[in-house]
Motif scaffolding. Structure first.
Motif, PDB file in Angstrom:
ATOM      1  N   TYR A  53       0.841  -1.198   0.000  1.00 24.58           N
ATOM      2  CA  TYR A  53       0.000   0.000   0.000  1.00 24.58           C
ATOM      3  C   TYR A  53       0.878   1.250   0.000  1.00 24.58           C
ATOM      4  CZ  TYR A  53       1.138  -0.216   4.984  1.00 24.58           C
ATOM      5  OH  TYR A  53       1.806  -0.293   6.177  1.00 24.58           O
ATOM      6  N   GLN A  54       0.276   2.343  -0.400  1.00 21.85           N
ATOM      7  CA  GLN A  54       0.964   3.624  -0.401  1.00 21.85           C
ATOM      8  C   GLN A  54       0.754   4.300   0.946  1.00 21.85           C
ATOM      9  OE1 GLN A  54      -0.609   6.401  -3.215  1.00 21.85           O
ATOM     10  NE2 GLN A  54       0.970   7.939  -2.867  1.00 21.85           N
ATOM     11  N   ASP A  55       1.833   4.605   1.631  1.00 17.17           N
ATOM     12  CA  ASP A  55       1.722   5.274   2.927  1.00 17.17           C
ATOM     13  C   ASP A  55       0.977   6.595   2.787  1.00 17.17           C
ATOM     14  OD1 ASP A  55       2.982   3.472   4.662  1.00 17.17           O
ATOM     15  OD2 ASP A  55       4.963   4.126   4.017  1.00 17.17           O
ATOM     16  N   GLY A  56       0.022   6.808   3.683  1.00 15.30           N
ATOM     17  CA  GLY A  56      -0.678   8.087   3.713  1.00 15.30           C
ATOM     18  C   GLY A  56      -1.841   8.175   2.761  1.00 15.30           C
ATOM     19  N   ASN A  57      -1.594   8.060   1.469  1.00 15.10           N
ATOM     20  CA  ASN A  57      -2.633   8.287   0.459  1.00 15.10           C
ATOM     21  C   ASN A  57      -3.293   7.029  -0.062  1.00 15.10           C
ATOM     22  OD1 ASN A  57      -2.211  11.086   0.496  1.00 15.10           O
ATOM     23  ND2 ASN A  57      -0.525  10.925  -0.973  1.00 15.10           N
ATOM     24  N   GLY A  58      -2.800   5.845   0.300  1.00 20.58           N
ATOM     25  CA  GLY A  58      -3.353   4.637  -0.304  1.00 20.58           C
ATOM     26  C   GLY A  58      -3.413   3.463   0.640  1.00 20.58           C
ATOM     27  N   VAL A  59      -3.717   3.722   1.908  1.00 23.71           N
ATOM     28  CA  VAL A  59      -3.741   2.630   2.891  1.00 23.71           C
ATOM     29  C   VAL A  59      -4.953   1.732   2.658  1.00 23.71           C
ATOM     30  CG1 VAL A  59      -2.459   3.915   4.615  1.00 23.71           C
ATOM     31  CG2 VAL A  59      -4.957   4.087   4.556  1.00 23.71           C
ATOM     32  N   ALA A  60      -4.905   0.526   3.217  1.00 26.57           N
ATOM     33  CA  ALA A  60      -5.934  -0.484   2.966  1.00 26.57           C
ATOM     34  C   ALA A  60      -7.330  -0.007   3.365  1.00 26.57           C
ATOM     35  CB  ALA A  60      -5.580  -1.770   3.708  1.00 26.57           C
ATOM     36  N   TYR A  62      -8.780   2.681   3.147  1.00 26.87           N
ATOM     37  CA  TYR A  62      -9.446   3.597   2.209  1.00 26.87           C
ATOM     38  C   TYR A  62     -10.322   2.845   1.212  1.00 26.87           C
ATOM     39  CZ  TYR A  62      -6.695   7.644   3.734  1.00 26.87           C
ATOM     40  OH  TYR A  62      -6.151   8.673   4.468  1.00 26.87           O
ATOM     41  N   ALA A  63     -10.156   1.522   1.122  1.00 27.12           N
ATOM     42  CA  ALA A  63     -10.956   0.743   0.170  1.00 27.12           C
ATOM     43  C   ALA A  63     -12.329   0.391   0.717  1.00 27.12           C
ATOM     44  CB  ALA A  63     -10.221  -0.539  -0.217  1.00 27.12           C
ATOM     45  N   ASN A  64     -12.560   0.597   2.013  1.00 25.01           N
ATOM     46  CA  ASN A  64     -13.881   0.262   2.562  1.00 25.01           C
ATOM     47  C   ASN A  64     -14.359   1.317   3.559  1.00 25.01           C
ATOM     48  OD1 ASN A  64     -11.874  -0.613   4.449  1.00 25.01           O
ATOM     49  ND2 ASN A  64     -13.356  -1.968   5.431  1.00 25.01           N
ATOM     50  N   ASP A  65     -14.050   2.591   3.229  1.00 24.88           N
ATOM     51  CA  ASP A  65     -14.470   3.694   4.093  1.00 24.88           C
ATOM     52  C   ASP A  65     -15.733   4.380   3.604  1.00 24.88           C
ATOM     53  OD1 ASP A  65     -13.468   4.953   1.867  1.00 24.88           O
ATOM     54  OD2 ASP A  65     -12.030   6.216   2.940  1.00 24.88           O
ATOM     55  N   GLY A  66     -16.318   3.900   2.488  1.00 24.82           N
ATOM     56  CA  GLY A  66     -17.528   4.511   1.959  1.00 24.82           C
ATOM     57  C   GLY A  66     -17.291   5.814   1.235  1.00 24.82           C
ATOM     58  N   ASP A  67     -16.040   6.164   1.002  1.00 27.09           N
ATOM     59  CA  ASP A  67     -15.676   7.440   0.367  1.00 27.09           C
ATOM     60  C   ASP A  67     -14.971   7.146  -0.953  1.00 27.09           C
ATOM     61  OD1 ASP A  67     -14.748   9.910  -0.386  1.00 27.09           O
ATOM     62  OD2 ASP A  67     -13.777  10.366   1.531  1.00 27.09           O
ATOM     63  N   PHE A  68     -15.608   7.502  -2.056  1.00 21.31           N
ATOM     64  CA  PHE A  68     -15.036   7.203  -3.372  1.00 21.31           C
ATOM     65  C   PHE A  68     -13.884   8.138  -3.740  1.00 21.31           C
ATOM     66  CE2 PHE A  68     -19.081   5.034  -3.674  1.00 21.31           C
ATOM     67  CZ  PHE A  68     -18.761   3.888  -4.386  1.00 21.31           C
ATOM     68  N   SER A  69     -13.646   9.159  -2.939  1.00 22.69           N
ATOM     69  CA  SER A  69     -12.530  10.065  -3.227  1.00 22.69           C
ATOM     70  C   SER A  69     -11.216   9.550  -2.645  1.00 22.69           C
ATOM     71  CB  SER A  69     -12.823  11.464  -2.671  1.00 22.69           C
ATOM     72  OG  SER A  69     -12.827  11.461  -1.252  1.00 22.69           O
ATOM     73  N   THR A  70     -11.279   8.454  -1.863  1.00 23.42           N
ATOM     74  CA  THR A  70     -10.067   7.824  -1.354  1.00 23.42           C
ATOM     75  C   THR A  70      -9.916   6.453  -1.996  1.00 23.42           C
ATOM     76  OG1 THR A  70     -11.216   6.803   0.528  1.00 23.42           O
ATOM     77  CG2 THR A  70     -10.306   9.026   0.852  1.00 23.42           C
ATOM     78  N   LYS A  71      -8.738   5.866  -1.894  1.00 22.20           N
ATOM     79  CA  LYS A  71      -8.525   4.564  -2.544  1.00 22.20           C
ATOM     80  C   LYS A  71      -7.353   3.834  -1.916  1.00 22.20           C
ATOM     81  CE  LYS A  71      -5.833   6.817  -6.222  1.00 22.20           C
ATOM     82  NZ  LYS A  71      -6.040   8.198  -5.698  1.00 22.20           N
ATOM     83  N   TRP A  72      -7.441   2.491  -1.972  1.00 17.96           N
ATOM     84  CA  TRP A  72      -6.276   1.661  -1.689  1.00 17.96           C
ATOM     85  C   TRP A  72      -5.387   1.700  -2.916  1.00 17.96           C
ATOM     86  CZ3 TRP A  72      -5.993  -3.827  -3.619  1.00 17.96           C
ATOM     87  CH2 TRP A  72      -4.755  -4.405  -3.318  1.00 17.96           C
ATOM     88  N   SER A  73      -4.124   2.011  -2.711  1.00 17.84           N
ATOM     89  CA  SER A  73      -3.207   2.147  -3.829  1.00 17.84           C
ATOM     90  C   SER A  73      -1.873   1.492  -3.493  1.00 17.84           C
ATOM     91  CB  SER A  73      -2.979   3.636  -4.150  1.00 17.84           C
ATOM     92  OG  SER A  73      -1.909   3.809  -5.052  1.00 17.84           O
ATOM     93  N   THR A  74      -1.271   0.856  -4.493  1.00 17.65           N
ATOM     94  CA  THR A  74       0.057   0.271  -4.315  1.00 17.65           C
ATOM     95  C   THR A  74       1.120   1.110  -5.029  1.00 17.65           C
ATOM     96  OG1 THR A  74      -0.144  -1.196  -6.248  1.00 17.65           O
ATOM     97  CG2 THR A  74      -0.926  -2.044  -4.123  1.00 17.65           C
ATOM     98  N   TYR A  75       0.814   2.391  -5.213  1.00 18.10           N
ATOM     99  CA  TYR A  75       1.788   3.299  -5.828  1.00 18.10           C
ATOM    100  C   TYR A  75       3.094   3.249  -5.039  1.00 18.10           C
ATOM    101  CZ  TYR A  75       3.983   7.575  -7.487  1.00 18.10           C
ATOM    102  OH  TYR A  75       4.862   8.487  -8.020  1.00 18.10           O
ATOM    103  N   GLY A  76       4.205   3.130  -5.766  1.00 15.09           N
ATOM    104  CA  GLY A  76       5.507   2.947  -5.120  1.00 15.09           C
ATOM    105  C   GLY A  76       5.976   1.506  -5.234  1.00 15.09           C
ATOM    106  N   TYR A  77       5.015   0.594  -5.501  1.00 20.93           N
ATOM    107  CA  TYR A  77       5.346  -0.812  -5.779  1.00 20.93           C
ATOM    108  C   TYR A  77       4.982  -1.105  -7.234  1.00 20.93           C
ATOM    109  CZ  TYR A  77       5.675  -1.375  -0.712  1.00 20.93           C
ATOM    110  OH  TYR A  77       6.025  -1.254   0.611  1.00 20.93           O
ATOM    111  N   ASN A  78       5.486  -0.275  -8.120  1.00 21.71           N
ATOM    112  CA  ASN A  78       5.107  -0.368  -9.531  1.00 21.71           C
ATOM    113  C   ASN A  78       5.442  -1.739 -10.125  1.00 21.71           C
ATOM    114  OD1 ASN A  78       4.514   2.262  -9.023  1.00 21.71           O
ATOM    115  ND2 ASN A  78       5.437   3.064 -10.902  1.00 21.71           N
TER     116      ASN A  78
END
Length: 210
Positions: A53-60, A62-78
């Motif tokens: 996961y991306q620290d800060g902006n893409g933690v796990a 964020y994928a189930n917080d009910g907010d579509f403006s956030t996201k789980w992201s693996t940016y940095g592990y390209n």
């Protein structure tokens, strides 16, 4: 008459306070969190972990917080796959429906979904040996941050406590995973040994109509 009016107002206020106290302690399920058949959205706010996961902006979470403006992201592990997101529902549920909102125009994510009684994610590893996925699919990223999920109805309910999405490969312009929202729909599982006890038993009543 004046005293009676004051007394009536006092009783009304007492009833309103009682109702407020009762309602305050109730767990509400809003209409948009229900689907026909009694299924309820189970994932929101539950414990979530990810192998990457991306620290800060893409933690796990964020994928189930009910907010579509956030996201789980693996940016940095390209270009690192497989990667996994796991939701702990807390109890065993019969899962009947999944909803996913993938992010990123031109990005394609191939994935498997596992529903298990035990956690399968530990650190940066998801152990899926000898497990059969309940869903194998392909997520298409949206051009903008999505505000709705693509829904998948399972052919039959899958019972388990942990729901894990494992992204197995990336296509198109995808260099990392971005999942805005994961919804999990279902109902609490009943024990396998549940038995109906009332049938053909003796019945009595304090009053009855002849």
């Amino acid at each position: 008459m004046k005293k009676r009016g004051v007394r009536g107002l006092s009783i009304l206020l007492s009833l309103l306070l009682l109702v407020s106290a009762v309602c305050f302690n109730m767990n509400y399920v809003f209409a948009e969190d229900e689907v026909p058949g009694g299924a309820t959205e189970l994932a929101r706010g539950k414990a979530a972990v990810a192998t990457h996961y991306q620290d800060g902006n893409g933690v796990a979470s964020y994928a189930n917080d009910g907010d579509f403006s956030t996201k789980w992201s693996t940016y940095g592990y390209n270009n690192v796959v497989p990667v996994a997101l796991q939701i702990d529902l807390g109890l065993q549920y019969d899962v009947t429906r999944l909803g996913m909102s993938w992010y990123g125009s031109g990005r394609i994510f191939n994935y498997n979904v596992y529903i298990t009684d035990e956690a399968i994610v530990e650190g940066e590893t998801a152990t899926t040996d000898n497990l059969t996925p309940v869903v194998t699919g392909q997520g298409i990223g949206s051009a903008q941050q999505a505000e709705a999920c693509e829904y998948i109805d399972l052919p039959q309910a899958a019972a388990g406590r942990y729901v894990t999405v494992v992204v197995t490969s990336l296509e198109g312009m995808a260099a990392f995973v971005a999942l805005a929202e994961l919804e999990i729909w279902g109902a609490e599982s009943l024990p396998d040994d549940l038995v109906e006890l009332a049938q053909n038993k003796n019945v009595t009543a304090s009053f009855s109509q002849e």
